[in-house]
Write an enzyme that holds these catalytic residues in place. Structure first.
Site, PDB file in Angstrom:
ATOM      1  N   ASP A 127       4.882  16.241   1.186  1.00 32.84           N
ATOM      2  CA  ASP A 127       4.613  17.635   1.583  1.00 32.84           C
ATOM      3  C   ASP A 127       4.914  17.766   3.080  1.00 32.84           C
ATOM      4  O   ASP A 127       3.996  17.824   3.915  1.00 32.84           O
ATOM      5  CB  ASP A 127       3.150  17.980   1.308  1.00 32.84           C
ATOM      6  CG  ASP A 127       2.800  17.797  -0.157  1.00 32.84           C
ATOM      7  OD1 ASP A 127       3.183  18.649  -0.971  1.00 32.84           O
ATOM      8  OD2 ASP A 127       2.180  16.761  -0.486  1.00 32.84           O
ATOM      9  N   GLU A 141      -2.482   6.597  -5.740  1.00 33.92           N
ATOM     10  CA  GLU A 141      -2.522   7.163  -4.378  1.00 33.92           C
ATOM     11  C   GLU A 141      -3.964   7.020  -3.889  1.00 33.92           C
ATOM     12  O   GLU A 141      -4.240   6.293  -2.951  1.00 33.92           O
ATOM     13  CB  GLU A 141      -2.065   8.633  -4.400  1.00 33.92           C
ATOM     14  CG  GLU A 141      -2.072   9.301  -3.032  1.00 33.92           C
ATOM     15  CD  GLU A 141      -1.706  10.793  -3.103  1.00 33.92           C
ATOM     16  OE1 GLU A 141      -1.854  11.413  -4.175  1.00 33.92           O
ATOM     17  OE2 GLU A 141      -1.289  11.339  -2.048  1.00 33.92           O
ATOM     18  N   HIS A 200       1.982  10.820 -10.402  1.00 29.11           N
ATOM     19  CA  HIS A 200       1.258  10.268  -9.256  1.00 29.11           C
ATOM     20  C   HIS A 200       0.206   9.311  -9.813  1.00 29.11           C
ATOM     21  O   HIS A 200      -0.571   9.681 -10.708  1.00 29.11           O
ATOM     22  CB  HIS A 200       0.530  11.372  -8.483  1.00 29.11           C
ATOM     23  CG  HIS A 200       1.411  12.239  -7.638  1.00 29.11           C
ATOM     24  ND1 HIS A 200       2.509  12.871  -8.126  1.00 29.11           N
ATOM     25  CD2 HIS A 200       1.327  12.574  -6.315  1.00 29.11           C
ATOM     26  CE1 HIS A 200       3.084  13.561  -7.145  1.00 29.11           C
ATOM     27  NE2 HIS A 200       2.385  13.402  -6.031  1.00 29.11           N
TER      28      HIS A 200
HETATM   29  N1  ADE Z   1       0.352  17.789  -4.689  1.00 30.90           N
HETATM   30  C1  ADE Z   1       1.100  17.907  -3.598  1.00 30.90           C
HETATM   31  N2  ADE Z   1       1.080  16.768  -2.898  1.00 30.90           N
HETATM   32  C2  ADE Z   1       0.306  15.887  -3.590  1.00 30.90           C
HETATM   33  C3  ADE Z   1      -0.077  14.549  -3.397  1.00 30.90           C
HETATM   34  N3  ADE Z   1       0.305  13.822  -2.347  1.00 30.90           N
HETATM   35  N4  ADE Z   1      -0.900  13.991  -4.311  1.00 30.90           N
HETATM   36  C4  ADE Z   1      -1.292  14.684  -5.369  1.00 30.90           C
HETATM   37  N5  ADE Z   1      -0.947  15.949  -5.591  1.00 30.90           N
HETATM   38  C5  ADE Z   1      -0.146  16.550  -4.718  1.00 30.90           C
HETATM   39 ZN    ZN Z   2       3.069  13.947  -4.105  1.00 26.58          ZN
END
Ligand code: ADE
Ligand code: ZN
Length: 339
Positions: free
Chosen positions: A278, A199, A196
């Site tokens: 999620d 974000e 990631h």
């Molecule tokens: N863990 C679960 N979803 C996440 C997300 N969108 N960003 C970072 N960690 C996560």
């Molecule tokens: Zn994620």
């Protein structure tokens, strides 16, 4: 009008899904009961009402608390089996799913318990849905690198059944550089690498994911758009971005879906994909993400097909399997009833 049935039937790969983030409130209650665990919610509606987030950390606090109901291998099995059923109904033919072992080992649940439960559901999904699945072992970046290295060590007996490692959890203040050594160890084991980045974190974190971790794919990556040089680099290298529109809205990465940059990403030559992140927490699975972005940004079939095509191109499947999926995608589009 949204091309809802066309979207559901469109063969696609899901490349950004946290299995713990597919824990629906109904299953949370059922597992709490089965395991004799008290949870701080009176009802399923109560749980859903708590899902209002103004940033990533608000969500993570609830997500880690919810995962506490997962104790036995059969819990992990049931969680994953429920996700595979929903994904299959949404046209997912291949899934690369993340799991967060440290969320469980920190509570005294053994790595073996987690992975054997997930693997049994993966084997069933292949038989039941014809779906191929790869596991991505994701390190929690708010913990230190020694903890990540211990987690990779615990995973060694199952390394043949793991496709990649990833990096998730609280991004700000936990730059990729913290994990350069463990990512190098994972690469030496033959694993693919994802992280990631961008974000909530700045473009600098994306550069670090590329240069210090050597990622094969970027999760989210939205904030790369702030840096034209980075956009050019990502486009020229064919780097896949696993974009998660409903997550972006719920976590305030975008203010409104109509402001989502998915079509800008495509226009700028980025290999963007659409994923659910999620889904139990953000209001929808992968087809809902395609629908939401299509409605808000006025995407037509060509863009939707490009997104699905990108999902196979950005997967870790061998070339022959990607070729077969792309042929099936073309056949689906050719036979789909007109809009
Ligand atoms: N863990 C679960 N979803 C996440 C997300 N969108 N960003 C970072 N960690 C996560
Ligand atoms: Zn994620």
């Amino acid at each position: 009008m949204i091309d809802s049935d066309f979207i559901a039937g469109l063969p696609k790969a899901e490349l950004h899904l946290h299995i713990e983030g597919s824990l629906e409130p109904e299953l949370m209650f059922a597992l709490a009961k089965r395991n004799g665990i008290a949870i701080p919610f009176a009802s399923v509606e109560d749980v859903r009402a708590a899902y209002n987030f103004s940033r990533l950390q608000d969500f993570l606090d609830i997500y880690y608390a919810g995962a506490d109901v997962l104790r036995e291998a059969r819990d992990f099995h049931d969680l994953a089996a429920a996700y595979f059923d929903r994904a299959a109904a949404d046209g997912v033919v291949h899934a690369e799913i993340m799991f967060d072992p440290q969320t469980h080992t920190a509570r005294g649940v053994a790595f073996e318990t987690v992975i054997t439960g997930l693997l049994s559901a993966i084997d069933e999904a292949k038989a039941k849905h014809g779906m191929s699945v790869q596991l991505i072992l994701s390190f929690l970046r708010h913990l230190d690198e020694a903890d990540a290295i211990a987690t990779l060590d615990a995973a060694r007996p199952w390394v043949d059944r793991i496709g990649a490692v990833g990096l998730d959890s609280s991004e700000l203040g936990h730059p990729p550089e913290k994990f350069a050594r463990v990512f190098a160890q994972a690469r030496a084991l033959g694993l693919k690498l994802v992280a990631h980045a961008g974000e909530e974190g700045p473009p600098e974190y994306v550069y670090q994911a590329l240069d210090l971790l050597g990622v094969d794919r970027l999760d989210h990556g939205n904030r790369s758009l702030e840096d034209p040089l980075l956009v050019t680099r990502l486009a020229r290298s064919g780097m896949t971005l696993t974009v998660c529109p409903l997550s972006n809205l719920k976590l305030c990465v975008v203010d409104d879906m109509t402001a989502h940059p998915i079509d800008r990403m495509l226009r700028e030559g980025l290999r963007a994909t659409v994923n659910s992140d999620d889904p139990a927490y953000f209001g929808g699975y992968i087809a809902d993400n395609y629908r939401a972005i299509a409605a808000a940004r006025g995407l037509g079939r060509d863009d939707l097909v490009t997104l699905a095509r990108n999902s196979f191109l950005g997967s870790f499947l061998p070339d022959a399997a990607v070729t077969a999926h792309l042929a099936r995608l073309d056949a689906y589009v050719a036979q789909a009833p007109a809009e």
